[in-house]
Scaffold this active site. Structure first.
Site, mmCIF file in Angstrom:
data_model
loop_
_atom_site.group_PDB
_atom_site.id
_atom_site.type_symbol
_atom_site.label_atom_id
_atom_site.label_comp_id
_atom_site.label_asym_id
_atom_site.label_seq_id
_atom_site.Cartn_x
_atom_site.Cartn_y
_atom_site.Cartn_z
ATOM 1 N N ASP A 129 0.770 -1.240 0.000
ATOM 2 C CA ASP A 129 0.000 0.000 0.000
ATOM 3 C C ASP A 129 0.806 1.300 0.000
ATOM 4 O O ASP A 129 0.767 2.075 -0.939
ATOM 5 C CB ASP A 129 -0.940 0.012 1.218
ATOM 6 C CG ASP A 129 -1.949 -1.105 1.188
ATOM 7 O OD1 ASP A 129 -1.897 -1.927 0.261
ATOM 8 O OD2 ASP A 129 -2.796 -1.172 2.085
ATOM 9 N N LYS A 130 1.527 1.579 1.081
ATOM 10 C CA LYS A 130 2.181 2.881 1.227
ATOM 11 C C LYS A 130 3.456 2.977 0.411
ATOM 12 O O LYS A 130 3.955 4.077 0.147
ATOM 13 C CB LYS A 130 2.497 3.173 2.705
ATOM 14 C CG LYS A 130 1.315 2.986 3.631
ATOM 15 C CD LYS A 130 0.092 3.765 3.196
ATOM 16 C CE LYS A 130 -1.127 3.359 3.988
ATOM 17 N NZ LYS A 130 -1.568 1.971 3.811
ATOM 18 N N CYS A 202 -2.476 -7.688 -1.894
ATOM 19 C CA CYS A 202 -3.887 -8.071 -1.732
ATOM 20 C C CYS A 202 -4.645 -7.943 -3.052
ATOM 21 O O CYS A 202 -4.495 -6.951 -3.771
ATOM 22 C CB CYS A 202 -4.540 -7.194 -0.683
ATOM 23 S SG CYS A 202 -3.810 -7.363 0.960
ATOM 24 N N GLU A 452 -5.343 2.383 10.062
ATOM 25 C CA GLU A 452 -6.495 1.818 9.362
ATOM 26 C C GLU A 452 -7.298 0.959 10.327
ATOM 27 O O GLU A 452 -6.769 0.454 11.315
ATOM 28 C CB GLU A 452 -6.040 0.965 8.179
ATOM 29 C CG GLU A 452 -5.486 1.774 7.026
ATOM 30 C CD GLU A 452 -5.110 0.913 5.833
ATOM 31 O OE1 GLU A 452 -5.206 -0.331 5.927
ATOM 32 O OE2 GLU A 452 -4.714 1.484 4.806
ATOM 33 N N SER A 478 -8.895 0.677 5.506
ATOM 34 C CA SER A 478 -8.232 -0.122 4.488
ATOM 35 C C SER A 478 -9.004 -0.026 3.186
ATOM 36 O O SER A 478 -10.221 0.157 3.169
ATOM 37 C CB SER A 478 -8.184 -1.586 4.942
ATOM 38 O OG SER A 478 -7.868 -2.434 3.871
#
Length: 575
Positions: A129-130, A202, A452, A478
């Protein structure tokens, strides 16, 4: 044929050219470089490889393939790694405070490595993600020719004849905690072993895949490069091509700020909304814009979202995963139909050296695939993500509406200071249908770290209450979150925002169709409560999280930690 490069304007001249750089060159010879290698441009190949989670485990392989592409195009690759904090592992405990912080630290560490060693171009390989926005922020900050490469999504797991993702496991925890007859200890144990079958991020349209789509839409990644799952070895062909593209950009002097114009950011926001992407894009796009002097805050993002049709049937709101989206044609197919309806700017330049329109010229919309709808026949006419403003969120908030049937909610506040208290109440079913659960002091400063809340939201959904309560927070959700969940409420509680002043029983009204979020209190009542309010002391008085809390700005501007373009006195690429 080997090209002769003029290094007189390249950063690497500071470590490779002239008699005074003999000590520097001695280090390069020690690593096996030849005199010819040293005379070529140096291309930093940054990857977020680690063994923290499957999102990152295929990145080293792909970074090596990028290096092959750089060498094939007559450059000298210099590989290095930076950190990643992976949300699936960090979720639901104190570790999640490190997640958003890692985005800026990734950008900082890539910047420091590039500056310290005077590299001329950059290819960034990221998986979780980040790390995606962090890598792109570094590119925009340095402004050397740069190409982004996503490491790829995970393949879906198979359980009881159905495709499953990690979201199914989080929601199964909620069902198990609720005592569901359909989620025994044995079934939960079986599901957790099968949900994530190998390498990759994911698989739904969660934050990693959302920001991967952004990388293509904004022009920093090669078309279709985010489509193939991480385990597929032919992903490496995109890695090689990314290395070659970085060298081509160096020769053409195309830089990230030439690519990431206001119009390119608008294209990125359109693609987020059209895919029902993660609300975190409302944080990361402003942060990226902050690096290059483009005004693009949450309000700007939300205006794009509001007029964009939702056309990709992707989890968590829809039915398909990233692998299906890629097989259906991925971002180019999506952008083709958006461009046909005049919803994106076709004249933006990209890392191919061509415009968006030129990249899409040979893409023909495939009506036989079932994942991407035509933009003139959308799943819904409004975007999958919505911005909200009102007396509870004067600086704004954000909600993912993809898959929601009901876009309005009104109910009494049930207030929790921190996620743990709310998660405990949810686990014990100590809440009522119709409640608006409020989790506060989880903002960028107040957490610190803007955690999150997937554990809590998934537990609610697992209990069958996903459409019967709303949840709001000054923290984040999320990309896997579904249900009426509003995040990024600003100003945050730690700054004395209204979310820090409300009490149990206060009536909250949310209208995602109108874009409003209000608490039934008069300005005088809020002001009276504000006089009695004081900021809380966090548990972090030293270390990285303390430093972040002191530096970080508000969520609607991207929760950034430095002055960005506004404070810039020189650009690294021009040293």
């Amino acid at each position: 044929m080997t090209k002769t490069w003029d290094k007189s304007r390249l950063p690497s001249r500071h470590v490779t050219e002239g008699p005074e750089r003999a000590p520097h060159r001695s280090y390069l010879y020690a690593m096996g470089l030849s005199t010819a290698d040293i005379k070529k441009p140096f291309v930093g190949v940054a990857s977020c490889w680690n063994e923290a989670a499957p999102c990152n485990t295929a990145l080293m392989r792909q970074a090596h393939a990028v290096s092959d592409g750089v060498k094939a195009a007559d450059g000298t690759p210099r590989e290095f790694c930076t950190i990643t904090v992976t949300d699936g592992i960090a979720m639901g405990h104190e570790g999640m405070r490190s997640s958003l912080v890692s985005r800026d630290w990734i950008a900082d560490t890539v910047e420091l490595t590039m500056r310290g060693h005077a590299y001329d171009a950059l290819v960034g390989v990221a998986g979780c993600d980040k790390s995606l926005p962090g890598m792109m922020m570094a590119m925009l900050r340095l402004n050397v020719p740069s190409v982004f490469l996503y490491g790829g999504s995970i393949l879906p797991g198979q359980f009881e004849g159905k495709d499953v993702t990690v979201l199914d496991v989080f929601e199964a925890v909620g069902a198990h905690a609720a005592g569901s007859n359909d989620m025994s200890d044995e079934k939960l144990a079986a599901l957790e072993k099968l949900a994530c079958p190998g390498d990759g991020a994911c698989g739904g349209q969660f934050t990693a895949n959302t920001m991967a789509c952004v990388s293509e839409a904004i022009g920093l990644a090669l078309p279709l490069s985010s489509a193939l799952p991480a385990p597929y070895l032919n992903r490496d062909e995109y890695a090689v091509a990314s290395g070659e593209a970085a060298m081509r950009m160096l020769e053409m002097n195309i830089r990230p700020r030439d690519i990431c114009t206001r119009e390119a950011f608008e294209n990125a926001a359109v693609v987020v909304a059209a895919t029902g992407g993660s609300t975190n894009a409302g944080l990361h796009l402003p942060a990226m814009a902050h690096e290059c002097g483009v005004k693009f805050d949450l309000k700007d993002v939300a205006e794009i979202f509001a007029k964009t049709p939702y056309i990709a049937d992707l989890k968590p709101g829809g039915n398909f995963v990233a692998k299906d989206f890629g097989e259906a044609g991925g971002v180019p197919m999506l952008m083709r139909t958006l461009m046909d309806e005049g919803l994106i700017h076709g004249d933006c330049i990209t890392v191919t050296g061509k415009t968006v329109a030129e990249n899409l010229a040979d893409v023909v919309f495939d009506d036989d695939q079932k994942v991407i709808y035509r933009a003139n026949k959308p799943i819904s006419p409004d975007g999958g993500v919505v911005g909200l403003w009102g007396s509870l969120a004067p600086d704004g908030a954000i909600v993912k509406v993809a898959g929601l049937e009901k876009l309005q909610f009104s109910g009494p506040a049930r207030v929790f200071d921190g996620e743990e208290a709310c998660f405990q109440a949810v686990t014990n079913r100590e809440y009522n249908e119709g409640d608006v659960l409020v989790i506060r002091y989880e903002g960028p400063k107040g957490g610190p770290g803007m955690r999150e809340m997937l554990s809590t939201t998934a537990a609610i959904y697992g209990q069958g209450m996903g459409d019967k309560v709303a949840l709001i927070t000054d923290g984040r959700f999320s990309g896997a979150t579904r249900g009426f969940c509003i995040g990024h409420v600003g100003p945050e509680a730690q700054e004395g925002g209204p979310i820090g002043l409300i009490e149990d029983g206060d009536m909250i009204t949310i209208d995602a169709q109108k874009g409003t979020i209000d608490v039934r209190l008069t300005p005088a009542e809020l002001e009276d409560r504000k006089r009695k309010w004081a900021p809380r002391k966090t548990a972090y008085g030293s270390g990285t999280l303390s430093k972040f809390a002191k530096l970080v700005g508000p969520a609607h501007l991207g929760a950034t930690t430095h002055e960005g373009f506004a404070g810039e006195r020189h650009v690294y690429a021009d040293i």
